[in-house]
Design a protein around this motif. Structure first.
Motif, PDB file in Angstrom:
ATOM      1  N   VAL A 147      -6.201   4.570  -2.101  1.00  0.00           N
ATOM      2  CA  VAL A 147      -5.953   3.317  -1.381  1.00  0.00           C
ATOM      3  C   VAL A 147      -6.566   2.162  -2.162  1.00  0.00           C
ATOM      4  O   VAL A 147      -5.976   1.087  -2.286  1.00  0.00           O
ATOM      5  N   GLN A 148      -7.736   2.392  -2.726  1.00  0.00           N
ATOM      6  CA  GLN A 148      -8.375   1.368  -3.546  1.00  0.00           C
ATOM      7  C   GLN A 148      -7.501   1.015  -4.744  1.00  0.00           C
ATOM      8  O   GLN A 148      -7.413  -0.154  -5.144  1.00  0.00           O
ATOM      9  N   ALA A 183      -6.270  -2.483   1.445  1.00  0.00           N
ATOM     10  CA  ALA A 183      -6.493  -2.044   0.066  1.00  0.00           C
ATOM     11  C   ALA A 183      -7.155  -3.148  -0.753  1.00  0.00           C
ATOM     12  O   ALA A 183      -8.052  -2.883  -1.569  1.00  0.00           O
ATOM     13  N   ASN A 229      -1.741  -3.203   2.826  1.00  0.00           N
ATOM     14  CA  ASN A 229      -2.007  -3.928   1.585  1.00  0.00           C
ATOM     15  C   ASN A 229      -3.265  -4.786   1.698  1.00  0.00           C
ATOM     16  O   ASN A 229      -4.074  -4.863   0.761  1.00  0.00           O
ATOM     17  N   PHE A 282      -1.334   8.489   1.335  1.00  0.00           N
ATOM     18  CA  PHE A 282      -2.474   8.023   2.112  1.00  0.00           C
ATOM     19  C   PHE A 282      -2.654   8.792   3.416  1.00  0.00           C
ATOM     20  O   PHE A 282      -3.584   8.493   4.185  1.00  0.00           O
ATOM     21  N   GLY A 299      -5.053  -1.644  -4.087  1.00  0.00           N
ATOM     22  CA  GLY A 299      -5.613  -2.997  -4.032  1.00  0.00           C
ATOM     23  C   GLY A 299      -6.123  -3.524  -5.348  1.00  0.00           C
ATOM     24  O   GLY A 299      -6.686  -4.633  -5.400  1.00  0.00           O
TER      25      GLY A 299
END
Length: 281
Positions: free
Chosen positions: A81-82, A241, A238, A73, A85
């Motif tokens: 990053v997506q 995300a 977190n 990242f 999540g």
């Protein structure tokens, strides 16, 4: 996607779990495109045969390879990053840690045809098993039979024997290994104590796998390697995300800024365990 109690029991018994078709096709496409763009940028500026600025590179013959990207990242990769999540991923890891899951690190491993990457039997770390700690591999490409797919020794995560001792029994055919194939979009989760390896690609052009490690909040707070401020950064990561899936960009502005500082605080992780003894004749 919520894993069942039977899947959790299977993970605890075998040391690994495969989740099929867990990454949406549209996200998979975006991840591949993001990597292609990043790879082009890195190859233009890379210093080969080493690890420089968290990018492992290799020059072999007339080819240059990006083989690993650490601190993923730290690059401009919002799609990755997506991926952190991804609801199916978050639900699974929360179930396995039985509470809040802390993402410990993120990296991208790239295998190429002709790069001769051979990863020997190892454990990601050796620890006292008071809680589940596991590595999550998210596959951007197929991992095919006899094409450098992950190999594991089931149940080895439950053994206190060293990697050398278990490897020796495997060489003598006293215990068996299993090949774990995967399709693009699959997720493979393995206990960090599970012995695993992979051989070079010989036909497939490349295979890209994103790796996240997760631990429970309780373990992280009790671990002397992790400061309270570092854990808070990881919790914020977190949350950010996950917010990327809520379609509320205004709520993520501050978190996005904090991503720029994510790796400023250096953390020493527990060492992986390999066997450097010569193979049996």
């Amino acid at each position: 996607m919520t894993i069942s109690s039977k899947q959790v029991a299977t993970f605890d018994e075998r040391g690994y779990l495969v989740l099929k078709n867990a990454i949406p096709t549209s996200l998979l496409r975006d991840l591949r495109q993001s990597y292609d763009t990043l790879q082009q940028q890195l190859l233009e500026n890379a210093q080969f045969d080493g690890l420089v600025n968290n990018v492992a590179t290799l020059h072999q013959g007339d080819q240059n390879f990006i083989t690993r990207i650490n601190n993923l990242f730290s690059f401009d990769t919002p799609t990755f990053v997506q991926l952190l999540g991804l609801p199916a991923l978050q639900q699974t890891v929360q179930t396995l840690v039985e509470g809040e899951a802390i993402p410990i690190y993120e990296s991208l491993l790239i295998k190429h045809k002709g790069d001769n990457q051979n990863i020997n039997w190892h454990r990601d770390m050796n620890y006292q098993r008071e809680s589940r700690i596991f590595t999550v591999g998210l596959y951007l490409d197929d991992s095919k039979h006899q094409q450098g797919a992950l190999q594991v020794i089931p149940h080895s995560h439950l053994s206190s024997d060293s990697v050398c001792e278990i490897t020796r029994r495997w060489q003598q055919n006293d215990i068996a290994s299993t090949e774990v194939t995967a399709k693009a979009g699959d997720i493979v989760i393995h206990d960090v104590m599970l012995l695993h390896r992979s051989s070079p690609l010989t036909e497939q052009t490349q295979r890209r796998t994103v790796y996240f490690e997760f631990r429970s909040l309780a373990h992280s707070q009790a671990n002397p390697l992790f400061s309270a401020s570092w854990i808070q950064q990881r919790q914020a990561l977190n949350r950010y995300a996950c917010q990327l899936w809520s379609h509320s960009p205004t709520s993520t502005i501050d978190s996005k800024r904090k991503l720029q500082d994510l790796y400023k605080q250096q953390v020493r992780y527990e060492s992986a365990e390999y066997c450097f003894a010569p193979p049996l004749d």
